[in-house]
Write a protein that holds these residues in place. Structure first.
Motif, short mmCIF file in Angstrom:
data_model
loop_
_atom_site.label_atom_id
_atom_site.label_comp_id
_atom_site.label_asym_id
_atom_site.label_seq_id
_atom_site.Cartn_x
_atom_site.Cartn_y
_atom_site.Cartn_z
N VAL A 193 33.62 53.57 47.43
CA VAL A 193 34.11 53.58 48.97
C VAL A 193 32.15 53.31 49.80
N VAL A 194 31.80 54.95 49.82
CA VAL A 194 30.14 54.88 50.72
C VAL A 194 29.55 53.71 49.60
N ARG A 195 29.13 53.85 48.47
CA ARG A 195 27.95 52.98 48.26
C ARG A 195 29.29 51.40 48.92
N ALA A 196 30.01 50.95 48.78
CA ALA A 196 29.90 49.81 49.02
C ALA A 196 29.62 49.21 50.30
N LEU A 197 30.66 50.57 51.04
CA LEU A 197 30.10 50.70 52.56
C LEU A 197 28.98 50.33 53.20
N ALA A 198 28.10 51.02 52.05
CA ALA A 198 26.46 50.82 52.16
C ALA A 198 26.40 49.32 51.44
N ALA A 199 26.46 49.05 51.00
CA ALA A 199 26.13 47.83 50.71
C ALA A 199 25.86 46.64 51.27
N ASP A 200 27.42 46.91 52.33
CA ASP A 200 28.22 46.12 53.45
C ASP A 200 26.54 46.19 54.42
N ARG B 283 36.55 51.49 55.88
CA ARG B 283 36.33 52.44 56.74
C ARG B 283 37.34 52.97 56.30
N ASP B 284 38.72 51.95 55.97
CA ASP B 284 40.16 52.82 55.76
C ASP B 284 40.20 52.91 54.88
N LYS B 285 39.67 53.01 53.35
CA LYS B 285 39.86 53.16 52.07
C LYS B 285 39.14 54.69 52.27
N LEU B 286 37.72 54.56 52.88
CA LEU B 286 37.27 55.83 52.97
C LEU B 286 37.86 57.58 53.60
N GLY B 287 38.40 57.13 54.53
CA GLY B 287 39.63 58.01 54.89
C GLY B 287 40.75 57.46 54.26
N GLU B 288 41.65 56.95 52.73
CA GLU B 288 42.08 57.61 51.98
C GLU B 288 41.46 58.24 50.85
N GLU B 289 40.42 58.14 50.42
CA GLU B 289 40.06 58.22 49.42
C GLU B 289 38.97 59.90 49.65
N VAL B 290 39.19 60.61 50.85
CA VAL B 290 38.18 61.61 51.64
C VAL B 290 40.19 62.33 51.33
N ALA B 291 41.27 61.69 51.63
CA ALA B 291 42.01 61.78 52.23
C ALA B 291 42.21 63.13 50.57
N GLU B 292 42.21 62.11 49.81
CA GLU B 292 42.93 62.48 48.33
C GLU B 292 41.94 63.20 47.61
N PHE B 293 40.54 63.73 47.87
CA PHE B 293 39.34 64.47 47.40
C PHE B 293 40.25 65.87 48.24
N LEU B 294 40.55 66.04 48.99
CA LEU B 294 40.83 67.15 49.99
C LEU B 294 41.92 67.45 49.63
N GLU B 295 42.92 66.90 49.00
CA GLU B 295 43.94 67.86 48.31
C GLU B 295 43.76 67.61 46.48
N ALA B 296 43.33 67.29 46.94
CA ALA B 296 42.75 67.45 44.59
C ALA B 296 42.60 68.99 43.81
N ASP B 297 43.27 69.47 43.26
CA ASP B 297 42.87 70.62 41.99
C ASP B 297 41.03 70.28 42.06
N GLU B 298 41.03 71.56 41.70
CA GLU B 298 39.18 71.39 40.59
C GLU B 298 39.63 70.88 39.97
N ASP B 299 39.87 70.18 38.75
CA ASP B 299 40.34 69.82 37.62
C ASP B 299 40.17 68.38 38.39
N SER B 300 40.82 67.29 39.06
CA SER B 300 41.21 65.86 39.25
C SER B 300 39.70 65.16 40.52
N ALA B 301 39.35 66.98 41.37
CA ALA B 301 38.51 66.71 42.26
C ALA B 301 37.41 65.83 42.20
#
Length: 108
Positions: free
Chosen positions: A69-76, A41-59
Motif C-alpha cells: 500500500v505504501v508503494r501504491a501511495l508513493a506511485a500515486d 489511505r483507508d487501506k493503509l490504516g486497515e493494513e497497519v491495524a492487521e499488522f498490529l494485531e498479527a502474531d509473530e508468524d503472520s507479522a
C-alpha cells in the motif's frame, strides 16, 4: 469523496479474477484519482491495524501488505520505489533510523 465500509473496499488487482475462479461474479469498478487516493489511505490504516494485531508468524506477511500500500501511495504521488528509498535514506542520514531503539522522554 467519502465512502463507508458498506460501499466496497479497495482490493488487489487479481482479487476479481480469483473470485471468478471460485465460481462467483464480483461487482467492481475502477476508482477515479480522488477516490483512489482516499481508499489507499483507508487501506493503509486497515493494513497497519492487521499488522498490529498479527502474531509473530503472520507479522511479516502483514508488513508486506503495508509495504504494498505504501508503494501504491508513493506511485500515486509520482514517486517510484527507488525515489522513495532515496528519500528514506536522506531522512535517515539527517535524523537517523530506529536501530538504536532510543525512547525520548522529553527535555530537562
Amino acid at each position: 469523496m467519502k465512502h463507508s465500509i458498506g460501499q466496497g473496499k479497495l482490493v488487489r488487482d487479481r482479487i476479481p479474477q480469483l473470485i471468478r475462479e471460485d465460481g462467483a461474479e464480483p461487482v467492481t469498478y475502477a476508482a477515479d484519482g480522488e477516490e483512489y487516493r482516499s481508499r489507499l489511505r483507508d487501506k493503509l490504516g486497515e493494513e497497519v491495524a492487521e499488522f498490529l494485531e498479527a502474531d509473530e508468524d503472520s507479522a511479516p506477511e502483514e508488513l508486506a501488505d503495508v509495504l504494498e500500500v505504501v508503494r501504491a501511495l508513493a506511485a500515486d504521488l509520482g514517486v517510484d520505489a527507488d525515489q522513495l528509498e532515496k528519500i528514506r535514506e536522506t531522512k535517515a542520514g539527517e535524523r537517523g533510523g530506529f536501530t538504536g531503539r532510543i525512547v525520548w522522554m522529553g527535555n530537562r
